[in-house]
Design a protein around this motif. Structure first.
Motif, short mmCIF file in Angstrom:
data_model
loop_
_atom_site.label_atom_id
_atom_site.label_comp_id
_atom_site.label_asym_id
_atom_site.label_seq_id
_atom_site.Cartn_x
_atom_site.Cartn_y
_atom_site.Cartn_z
N ALA A 102 0.82 -1.22 0.00
CA ALA A 102 0.00 0.00 0.00
C ALA A 102 0.85 1.27 0.00
O ALA A 102 0.33 2.37 -0.19
CB ALA A 102 -0.92 0.01 1.22
N SER A 103 2.16 1.11 0.19
CA SER A 103 3.03 2.28 0.34
C SER A 103 3.39 2.93 -0.99
O SER A 103 3.85 4.08 -1.02
CB SER A 103 4.32 1.88 1.07
N GLY A 104 3.25 2.18 -2.09
CA GLY A 104 3.58 2.73 -3.40
C GLY A 104 5.06 2.70 -3.74
O GLY A 104 5.48 3.32 -4.72
N VAL A 105 5.88 1.97 -2.97
CA VAL A 105 7.31 1.89 -3.27
C VAL A 105 7.52 1.04 -4.52
O VAL A 105 6.66 0.23 -4.90
CB VAL A 105 8.11 1.31 -2.09
N TYR A 106 8.68 1.20 -5.16
CA TYR A 106 8.98 0.47 -6.39
C TYR A 106 9.11 -1.03 -6.15
O TYR A 106 8.66 -1.84 -6.96
CB TYR A 106 10.27 1.03 -6.99
N GLY A 107 9.72 -1.41 -5.04
CA GLY A 107 9.90 -2.83 -4.73
C GLY A 107 10.32 -2.99 -3.28
O GLY A 107 10.67 -2.03 -2.60
N TRP A 108 10.28 -4.24 -2.80
CA TRP A 108 10.64 -4.49 -1.41
C TRP A 108 11.05 -5.94 -1.19
O TRP A 108 10.77 -6.82 -2.01
CB TRP A 108 9.47 -4.14 -0.47
N GLU A 109 11.74 -6.18 -0.08
CA GLU A 109 12.13 -7.52 0.36
C GLU A 109 11.91 -7.64 1.86
O GLU A 109 12.14 -6.68 2.60
CB GLU A 109 13.61 -7.78 0.06
N ILE A 110 11.45 -8.80 2.30
CA ILE A 110 11.32 -9.09 3.73
C ILE A 110 12.17 -10.32 4.04
O ILE A 110 11.97 -11.39 3.45
CB ILE A 110 9.86 -9.38 4.13
N ASN A 111 13.13 -10.17 4.93
CA ASN A 111 13.94 -11.29 5.40
C ASN A 111 13.55 -11.60 6.84
O ASN A 111 13.70 -10.76 7.73
CB ASN A 111 15.44 -10.96 5.34
N ASP A 112 13.03 -12.81 7.06
CA ASP A 112 12.60 -13.23 8.39
C ASP A 112 13.49 -14.40 8.83
O ASP A 112 13.49 -15.45 8.20
CB ASP A 112 11.13 -13.66 8.34
N VAL A 113 14.26 -14.20 9.90
CA VAL A 113 15.18 -15.22 10.40
C VAL A 113 14.80 -15.59 11.82
O VAL A 113 14.82 -14.75 12.73
CB VAL A 113 16.64 -14.73 10.36
N LYS A 114 14.44 -16.87 12.03
CA LYS A 114 14.10 -17.38 13.36
C LYS A 114 15.17 -18.36 13.81
O LYS A 114 15.61 -19.21 13.04
CB LYS A 114 12.75 -18.09 13.33
#
Length: 330
Positions: free
Chosen positions: A11-23
């Motif tokens: 919803a932010s309108g950014v060009y692209g994104w990545e989420i890194n989740d480390v448990k």
């Protein structure tokens, strides 16, 4: 939590994104001599978000990243994403495409038995042939089962499972009223019991020899053999010069298909990036941007074959299928 972050990013309108989740689910042990002094379990999670912004004229792209606490509220996530979106506009890199999903599914791996791995470390140290002159002062063991999930705006959603371990050991050696301590640190996936015992026995012998050391005689010119970490530092020179970022910045003059040196004697260098290396804690299925990792020959008999690196500099060199290696073999 991750779904909420995805919704806010979309919803932010950014060009692209990545989420890194480390448990990380782990156990820790602290031994004095061979007596257990302390132990604890840990269960931690780190979520890092990276945002890309393309300039309105399409002439530049920037990115920024930050960790978001797993307990963050929706308002806190929205503020972090907003801040990242602004910070990304301050960076002006040449445009490049983001990593797309691969037709090749990354190997997910399986859960690690931290109880068995911990027991292997404890057993290995307890089986060392100690003497009155050389023994174990203390040691600490850290074993984790790691789950890493990467989600991106381009459609990547990959998960990998792997073990990560570390053991720190202090060895004592004493002779005729003199005593020294030697510290050793080993990082691995699971426990390489044979290798661990072999090196600690060598360390105890080294401590014994240090106590009876004499000045080195004058030997003149002799051949020198580099081993272990010293050899790795020498060979890392070759692998680092195959990095797309150094090539693009003209900090490396290596060229595909052109020998790195024509006037030399001795063996020719071959360097490989390996998907799996025995007992490594870096046997990743994909790199930090989602590119699937596979066995790749970087240098063969002194001739560069394939540059490696992150998406940005690799794309600048026309290497759209490149990746960041984690295991290097020479």
């Amino acid at each position: 939590m991750l779904e909420k972050i995805k919704q806010i990013l979309n919803a932010s309108g950014v060009y692209g994104w990545e989420i890194n989740d480390v448990k990380k689910n782990g156990w820790e042990f602290y031994f004095i001599r061979h007596e257990l002094d302390q132990h604890r379990a840990k269960n931690v999670e780190h979520v890092t978000v990276k945002v890309y912004q393309m300039a309105e004229d399409g002439e530049s792209i920037g990115f920024a990243s930050e960790e978001i606490a797993p307990t963050a509220s929706e308002q806190e996530i929205e503020k972090t994403v907003s801040d990242l979106a602004y910070r990304a506009t301050l960076v002006k890199n040449r445009p490049f495409t983001l990593t797309p999903p691969s037709e090749e599914k990354a190997a997910e791996g399986k859960a690690s038995d931290i109880a068995d791995i911990s027991a292997d470390f404890i057993r290995a140290v307890s089986e060392l042939p100690e003497t009155e002159g050389e023994d174990i002062n203390s040691y600490e063991i850290f074993v984790s089962d790691v789950i890493h999930r990467l989600i991106t705006s381009t459609g990547i959603d990959e998960t990998e499972h792997y073990p990560s371990s570390m053991i720190e050991v202090v060895v004592n050696a004493r002779r005729e009223g003199h005593e020294i301590e030697l510290y050793r640190n080993y990082e691995s996936g699971s426990c390489d019991a044979a290798g661990l015992k072999r090196d600690l026995i060598k360390t105890m012998n080294y401590g014994r020899d240090r106590l009876i050391a004499e000045p080195t005689p004058v030997n003149g010119k002799i051949d020198v053999l580099f081993s272990t970490d010293n050899a790795c530092q020498i060979y890392s020179y070759f692998s680092e010069r195959m990095n797309a970022a150094l090539v693009y910045r003209q900090m490396s003059d290596y060229e595909i298909g052109k020998s790195i040196c024509d006037d030399f004697t001795g063996d020719k260098v071959t360097v490989k990036a390996l998907r799996e290396l025995a007992n490594s804690s870096e046997n990743h299925a994909f790199d930090e941007e989602g590119a699937v990792i596979r066995d790749t020959v970087m240098i063969e008999d002194g001739v560069p074959k394939q540059f490696l690196g992150g998406r940005m500099f690799s794309s600048y060199l026309g290497l759209e299928n490149s990746f960041n290696p984690t295991n290097i073999a020479v």
